[in-house]
Design a protein around this motif. Sequence first.
Motif, short mmCIF file in Angstrom:
data_model
loop_
_atom_site.label_atom_id
_atom_site.label_comp_id
_atom_site.label_asym_id
_atom_site.label_seq_id
_atom_site.Cartn_x
_atom_site.Cartn_y
_atom_site.Cartn_z
N LYS A 19 18.43 32.60 72.36
CA LYS A 19 18.83 33.91 71.49
C LYS A 19 17.29 35.28 72.68
CE LYS A 19 17.14 33.79 67.70
NZ LYS A 19 17.28 33.04 66.15
N ASP A 44 18.49 27.36 64.53
CA ASP A 44 18.91 28.72 64.80
C ASP A 44 18.91 29.59 65.70
OD1 ASP A 44 16.41 29.30 65.38
OD2 ASP A 44 15.78 30.52 63.46
N TYR A 47 25.78 30.31 68.32
CA TYR A 47 25.97 30.43 68.30
C TYR A 47 26.92 29.48 69.83
CZ TYR A 47 31.63 30.00 67.67
OH TYR A 47 33.23 29.51 67.18
N ASN A 85 28.58 24.36 63.93
CA ASN A 85 27.78 25.31 63.78
C ASN A 85 27.47 25.64 62.44
OD1 ASN A 85 27.37 26.71 66.90
ND2 ASN A 85 29.78 26.95 66.71
N LYS A 86 26.15 26.39 62.29
CA LYS A 86 26.34 27.39 61.06
C LYS A 86 26.36 28.14 61.16
CE LYS A 86 21.82 26.37 61.59
NZ LYS A 86 20.39 26.58 60.47
N GLY A 87 27.30 29.61 61.46
CA GLY A 87 27.66 30.77 61.91
C GLY A 87 28.51 31.22 62.03
N GLU A 91 27.77 36.03 64.02
CA GLU A 91 27.21 35.97 63.20
C GLU A 91 26.01 34.39 63.54
OE1 GLU A 91 25.98 36.01 58.34
OE2 GLU A 91 28.10 35.28 59.08
N ASN A 92 25.45 34.88 64.32
CA ASN A 92 24.72 33.70 64.85
C ASN A 92 23.54 33.13 64.25
OD1 ASN A 92 25.97 33.95 67.65
ND2 ASN A 92 24.00 35.10 68.45
N LYS A 93 24.14 32.02 63.78
CA LYS A 93 23.06 31.19 62.23
C LYS A 93 22.92 29.59 63.26
CE LYS A 93 24.64 33.25 58.70
NZ LYS A 93 25.00 33.14 56.91
N GLY A 94 23.31 29.20 64.12
CA GLY A 94 22.51 27.69 64.59
C GLY A 94 23.60 27.27 64.97
#
Length: 109
Positions: A19, A44, A47, A85-87, A91-94
């Motif tokens: 990041k 977080d 992606y 993936n959380k996103g 939309e990167n959310k980790g």
Amino acid sequence: KLILFSFAESALKRGVLEKSESGTINIMIDSDEKQGAFIQIADDGIYRNLENPKESFTRNMLMMEQVIAYFNNFNTNKITIEFSNKGTQDENKGSLVKIFIPAGYNYSA
């Protein structure tokens, strides 16, 4: 210990450090004497294309998966690992790794 280290290292190197701004890694461990240990490693970071392990995971993590697969051959109750993936790529959310180590797991062949 090595299982936790390998997956936390991957979250750091392949997620958070990629990041442009700072990031976090959360580790949750819960154990039950009869069931076993539940571990979650969430970051977080960026992606990660989980379909391409060489880009998404560290070498240590890939080796640890092989070690776990080997020892799972000698155990009725297996260590399980889930990646998600959380996103999305936009939309990167980790990412999130869930590991379950059953009670009485045997690390010898």
